[in-house]
Scaffold this active site. Sequence first.
Site, short mmCIF file in Angstrom:
data_model
loop_
_atom_site.label_atom_id
_atom_site.label_comp_id
_atom_site.label_asym_id
_atom_site.label_seq_id
_atom_site.Cartn_x
_atom_site.Cartn_y
_atom_site.Cartn_z
N GLN A 184 0.77 -1.24 0.00
CA GLN A 184 0.00 0.00 0.00
C GLN A 184 0.81 1.30 0.00
O GLN A 184 0.49 2.23 -0.74
CB GLN A 184 -0.95 0.02 1.21
CG GLN A 184 -1.87 1.22 1.18
CD GLN A 184 -2.83 1.35 2.35
OE1 GLN A 184 -3.40 2.40 2.56
NE2 GLN A 184 -3.03 0.31 3.13
N GLU B 179 1.34 -1.32 8.13
CA GLU B 179 0.55 -0.18 8.63
C GLU B 179 0.47 -0.07 10.16
O GLU B 179 0.86 0.92 10.75
CB GLU B 179 -0.87 -0.30 8.05
CG GLU B 179 -1.89 0.66 8.63
CD GLU B 179 -1.63 2.10 8.27
OE1 GLU B 179 -1.40 2.39 7.10
OE2 GLU B 179 -1.67 2.96 9.18
N ASP C 200 0.64 3.82 5.95
CA ASP C 200 0.86 3.48 4.53
C ASP C 200 0.55 4.66 3.61
O ASP C 200 1.43 5.24 2.99
CB ASP C 200 -0.02 2.30 4.13
CG ASP C 200 0.56 0.97 4.59
OD1 ASP C 200 1.77 0.92 4.83
OD2 ASP C 200 -0.19 0.00 4.69
N GLY D 35 -7.85 20.01 19.70
CA GLY D 35 -7.56 21.40 19.40
C GLY D 35 -8.02 22.29 20.55
O GLY D 35 -8.38 21.80 21.63
N GLY D 36 -8.04 23.59 20.31
CA GLY D 36 -8.40 24.53 21.37
C GLY D 36 -9.91 24.64 21.59
O GLY D 36 -10.36 25.28 22.54
N1 CAO Z 1 11.49 -10.35 -9.39
C1 CAO Z 1 12.17 -11.17 -8.54
N2 CAO Z 1 12.20 -10.95 -7.21
C2 CAO Z 1 11.51 -9.89 -6.74
C3 CAO Z 1 10.79 -9.02 -7.56
C4 CAO Z 1 10.80 -9.28 -8.96
N3 CAO Z 1 10.15 -8.52 -9.82
N4 CAO Z 1 10.21 -8.06 -6.80
C5 CAO Z 1 10.58 -8.32 -5.52
N5 CAO Z 1 11.34 -9.43 -5.48
C6 CAO Z 1 11.95 -10.04 -4.31
C7 CAO Z 1 12.97 -9.15 -3.67
O1 CAO Z 1 14.17 -9.12 -4.41
C8 CAO Z 1 13.10 -9.78 -2.30
O2 CAO Z 1 13.97 -10.86 -2.38
P1 CAO Z 1 15.18 -11.12 -1.33
O3 CAO Z 1 14.60 -10.92 0.05
O4 CAO Z 1 15.56 -12.54 -1.64
O5 CAO Z 1 16.25 -10.14 -1.64
C9 CAO Z 1 11.72 -10.37 -2.05
O6 CAO Z 1 11.00 -10.22 -3.28
C10 CAO Z 1 10.94 -9.81 -0.88
O7 CAO Z 1 10.93 -8.40 -0.80
P2 CAO Z 1 10.32 -7.67 0.51
O8 CAO Z 1 11.19 -7.92 1.71
O9 CAO Z 1 10.13 -6.23 0.16
O10 CAO Z 1 8.88 -8.33 0.65
P3 CAO Z 1 8.15 -9.01 1.90
O11 CAO Z 1 6.84 -9.49 1.37
O12 CAO Z 1 8.98 -10.00 2.59
O13 CAO Z 1 7.88 -7.80 2.93
C11 CAO Z 1 7.07 -5.61 3.54
C12 CAO Z 1 6.84 -6.89 2.72
C13 CAO Z 1 6.00 -4.59 3.16
C14 CAO Z 1 6.97 -5.93 5.03
C15 CAO Z 1 8.48 -5.03 3.21
O14 CAO Z 1 8.57 -4.85 1.83
C16 CAO Z 1 8.78 -3.72 3.92
O15 CAO Z 1 9.07 -3.67 5.11
N6 CAO Z 1 8.73 -2.60 3.16
C17 CAO Z 1 9.10 -1.30 3.66
C18 CAO Z 1 8.01 -0.71 4.50
C19 CAO Z 1 6.71 -0.63 3.80
O16 CAO Z 1 6.56 -0.07 2.74
N7 CAO Z 1 5.68 -1.16 4.44
C20 CAO Z 1 4.32 -0.93 4.01
C21 CAO Z 1 3.74 -2.06 3.34
S1 CAO Z 1 2.03 -1.73 3.09
O17 CAO Z 1 1.34 -2.14 4.53
#
Ligand code: CAO
Length: 424
Positions: free
Chosen positions: A17, A139, A168, A246-247
């Site tokens: 998101q 979030e 988010d 607020g106030g």
């Molecule tokens: N092709 C191949 N691999 C891909 C890819 C693609 N097109 N797009 C993503 N990937 C891979 C990444 O390279 C990564 O691999 P490695 O960990 O092996 O290097 C993997 O997908 C996972 O990426 P991630 O850590 O971003 O994803 P997750 O689902 O494990 O975590 C989230 C999700 C949201 C917790 C994390 O991305 C995060 O903390 N983001 C920053 C904060 C944020 O934006 N949070 C809000 C999310 S909305 O509530």
Amino acid sequence: MGRALDGVRILDFTHVQSGPTCTQLLAWLGADVIKVERPGIGDITRGQLRDVPNADSLYFTMLNANKRSITIDTKHPKGKELLEGLIKVCDVMVENFGPGVVERMGFPWERVHALNPRMVMASVKGFGPGPYEDCKVYENVAQCTGGSASTTGFDDGPPLVTAAQIGDTGTGLHLALGIVAALYQRTTTGQGQRVLAAMQDGVLNLCRVKLRDQQRLAHGPLTEYPQYPNRKFGDAVPRAGNASGGGQPGWILKCKGWETDPNAYIYFITQAPVWEKICEIIGKTAWITHPDYAKPEARLPRLTEIFDTIEKWTMTKTKFEAMDILNQYDIPCGPILSMKELAEEPSLRKTGTVVEVDHPTRGKYLTVGNPIKLSDSPTEVKRSPLLGEHTDEILRKVLGFDDTRIAEFKASGALGGTKPMAAE
Ligand code: CAO
């Protein structure tokens, strides 16, 4: 008519998101947003909270309007080659991967900057530099670590998260502002820069009035809080229920029908300049001159009694009747509107704040359109892309590939299947 960000091309690595809400907004402002997704899967939200079988979820479609989708396996050597090409022809790269992911992918800021010195590289992370910088964040984690949860809810209950996606979407908004500021600075420096919006920072920014109150607390009780005067304050800002923050004191009051309708309530603000009118409407004219009620400071220890008395009046009206009557006298108030009422509200449809969109696999659905209205940059909300829908188009028109080159990349497996489809 042109649009504010015409000519800006965004390489969009966002998912879930926070990032998608940022790039959707930039697309509505006119940017060409190219969403890079994992072949066969795409943004994980395509398949989350599905209501229509085999169709992209509302979670996805409502956050990815007006974008193009290309599937690239970013771990494949040929995929990396494609990304290099895209970095060279885009203006902004946006990502909200977990900490370290973009570096593991082989595209840290230094490399991106070397490939394209004009590129702005923007990221959402859960935390800024510090003890939690390596943590993944969603979030509600941001709401809890940014000060929102500890200050939301009632004094005698646990901390509460709020439905507004301040972690988010709130951070997506912050990031979008950082991106347009960086693009503006680029017009004089010719250089891109790094933009970071941490979700904890974004939530704290939105909770700044509570940090205000934390400092006021050192000088005595918070007299507009429901804890005053009878309950104790600790050493941190307490949860203030529905107090206004607020106030001008405010509270949520029951209206006619509250026994059966969970949203038959109105937010009522006892703004000082209209106090006399409030007293007249609720039939308490004695309060206009009474020393315990006439001045705002005198009323502070009596707010519970005052709101209970006003509620006796609001309970005789529907929330819309109360709104009409109170607004005749400029008394600030707001009916508690349900999502059903908002979805059906004609004025929001008219302004494009609520929009109906047609989608080839799910049919018609409602989305929230661009909440920011520019007089010379109209927004037309277009449906979200199917997974990989624009892969060929982007290779051909953005990267200038011919048929042979496209076939070479397809054969390599870096693009996955290129037939447009809903994600599994
Ligand atoms: N092709 C191949 N691999 C891909 C890819 C693609 N097109 N797009 C993503 N990937 C891979 C990444 O390279 C990564 O691999 P490695 O960990 O092996 O290097 C993997 O997908 C996972 O990426 P991630 O850590 O971003 O994803 P997750 O689902 O494990 O975590 C989230 C999700 C949201 C917790 C994390 O991305 C995060 O903390 N983001 C920053 C904060 C944020 O934006 N949070 C809000 C999310 S909305 O509530």
